[in-house]
Design a protein around this motif. Sequence first.
Motif, mmCIF file in Angstrom:
data_model
loop_
_atom_site.group_PDB
_atom_site.id
_atom_site.type_symbol
_atom_site.label_atom_id
_atom_site.label_comp_id
_atom_site.label_asym_id
_atom_site.label_seq_id
_atom_site.Cartn_x
_atom_site.Cartn_y
_atom_site.Cartn_z
ATOM 1 N N THR A 1 0.820 -1.204 0.000
ATOM 2 C CA THR A 1 0.000 0.000 0.000
ATOM 3 C C THR A 1 0.862 1.265 0.000
ATOM 4 O O THR A 1 0.629 2.202 -0.776
ATOM 5 N N ILE A 2 1.884 1.282 0.862
ATOM 6 C CA ILE A 2 2.749 2.465 0.953
ATOM 7 C C ILE A 2 3.525 2.662 -0.341
ATOM 8 O O ILE A 2 3.606 3.777 -0.874
ATOM 9 N N SER A 3 4.095 1.587 -0.883
ATOM 10 C CA SER A 3 4.873 1.690 -2.112
ATOM 11 C C SER A 3 4.012 2.201 -3.264
ATOM 12 O O SER A 3 4.437 3.049 -4.050
ATOM 13 N N ARG A 4 2.797 1.721 -3.342
ATOM 14 C CA ARG A 4 1.893 2.129 -4.423
ATOM 15 C C ARG A 4 1.614 3.638 -4.375
ATOM 16 O O ARG A 4 1.670 4.328 -5.393
ATOM 17 N N VAL A 5 1.350 4.137 -3.169
ATOM 18 C CA VAL A 5 1.032 5.554 -3.029
ATOM 19 C C VAL A 5 2.244 6.426 -3.327
ATOM 20 O O VAL A 5 2.151 7.425 -4.057
ATOM 21 N N LEU A 6 3.393 6.074 -2.787
ATOM 22 C CA LEU A 6 4.582 6.907 -2.971
ATOM 23 C C LEU A 6 4.994 6.979 -4.433
ATOM 24 O O LEU A 6 5.359 8.046 -4.935
ATOM 25 N N HIS A 7 4.960 5.856 -5.133
ATOM 26 C CA HIS A 7 5.325 5.854 -6.549
ATOM 27 C C HIS A 7 4.310 6.630 -7.382
ATOM 28 O O HIS A 7 4.670 7.297 -8.358
ATOM 29 N N GLN A 8 3.054 6.547 -6.988
ATOM 30 C CA GLN A 8 2.006 7.215 -7.751
ATOM 31 C C GLN A 8 2.077 8.731 -7.600
ATOM 32 O O GLN A 8 1.827 9.482 -8.550
ATOM 33 N N GLU A 9 2.455 9.200 -6.414
ATOM 34 C CA GLU A 9 2.435 10.633 -6.129
ATOM 35 C C GLU A 9 3.727 11.348 -6.516
ATOM 36 O O GLU A 9 3.710 12.551 -6.801
#
Length: 424
Positions: free
Chosen positions: A342-350
Motif C-alpha cells: 500500500t505504501i509503495s503504491r502511493v509513494l510511486h504514484q504521487e
Amino acid sequence: MKPDLSKNANRFIIFSVFFTARAYYPVLAILFLDLGLSLDQFVLLNLIWAATIFLFEVPSGALADTIGRRKLLITASVLMVIEMLCLLFAPRDGGALLLLLCVINRICSGLSEACASGADEALAYDSLPSEDRTHAWDTLLAKTMRWRAVGFVVAMIFGGLLYDPDILNALLPTHFQLTADTVHRLPVALVLCQALVCLFICIRMQEPIRPAAESTLKNTIQLTLSTARWAFTHRTILVVILIGLCIDSIVRNFATINSSYYRLIDLPEWTYGFIGAALGVLGWFVPSIAKYLNARFSVLTNLGFIAAAALVGLAALIPAWPIYGVIPAMFLMTIMGFLGFTISRVLHQEADSSKRATLLSVKGLVFNLGYGLFSLGFSGLLASFPSTPAGAALRAALFWQVPLYALMVVGLLMWAKVYLRPKH
C-alpha cells in the motif's frame, strides 16, 4: 541511442529476491554468538547497523536521483560481497580481529541497505511504459512480492538446515565429515553467492533516461531537503507515512523478538526456520489481496484495514497460547506485506521521477527512526517488569503495548479523515 528498458523489470525481481531473501536470516543471531561474540557485543553491532542506515538512507536516495540508480545498486551489491567476505573469513574466538571484521560487516550491511533502498524500485518504476504506469507497477510489485516469498521459503529452510552440523554430516559419507565451524560458514557462503548474482544483475541493468541533474554535494543536499519538505506538506503522503510508521514500528519490533516469543509458547528451536518458510508461502498470496483491496478502496480505508488487523494480531499475542500462539504471530507478520504494498503504491504514484528514490529514502529514514525509538521504549518496558517467573516481563510488555498502539493509531486515523477532507 535509447536504452532497452524492457528487461529491467525482470532484473529488478531477481535482484530483489537475491538481495532480501538471505540464507543466514534464520540463524543470524547465533551465527555471531558462535563466532565468539558476547550478547552485549551483538547488540552493539546491531546498533551500529541501525545507525549506519539512519545516517545514509536519505543521502543515498538523493545520490540515486543525481548520479543514477544503477550506480547505487552496483555499489550496494559490492558492499554486500564485502559484508559476506568479512563473516566468511572472520576467525572464531578471534578477539579484537573478530570484532573488527564484524563491525566492518555491519557497516557494509547498513551502507548496502541504504544504497539499495529506493534506488531499485525507482529504477524499475521509471523503466515501465508511461501509459498506465500505475497499473503496470501494481502488477510488477505483486509479482516481485510473490517471488520474494518463494525466495524466503528456500532461504529459511536451507539456511536452517545448512547451519546444523548433525543433519549435514548425517547426509555425508563417514570419511567426509565437516567440523561445526565449517558448517556454520555455509549459510554465509551461500549468501556470498547471492551477492555475486546481485552484482551481475545490476551491471546488466539499464539506466532510464531522466532530466539531467547536477551530481554535486550541494545538489544532493538541496534535493534531500526539498523532497522531505514536499513529502511532509503533501497531504496523502504525510498520512501514509505517519500511519504506516505507527503500524510498522510495533510490528517490526515484534518481528525482531519473535524467537523469544516462540520460546515463551514452547515451540522447539528447530521449527523457527520452517515458520519463516511458512511465512514466505503466505507472502505469495498477500500481493493479490493487497492489489485487489487497493484498487477497490481508498488509501485511508486500506490503512484502516491494516491498522485493525494489526490490533487484532497484537491482542491475540497476549494470552501466549502454547504452540497455537504461533498463529497470531504469523498473522501479524503477514500484515507487513499488505502495508508495504500500500505504501509503495502511493509513494510511486504521487512522486515524479526526479525525486522518487529520494522520497523512498525519506520514508525509510522515518520508519527506521520510528522503529528504533519504539524498540528503545519496548526495552524500557521490559526492564520495568520483574523477570521471574520466566517470560513474565515479555507477557506484561506485550499486554501494555496494545492500548498504546490502539490510542495512537485510532487518533491518527481520525486526524487523517479530517485532514484529507477536500477543502471548499
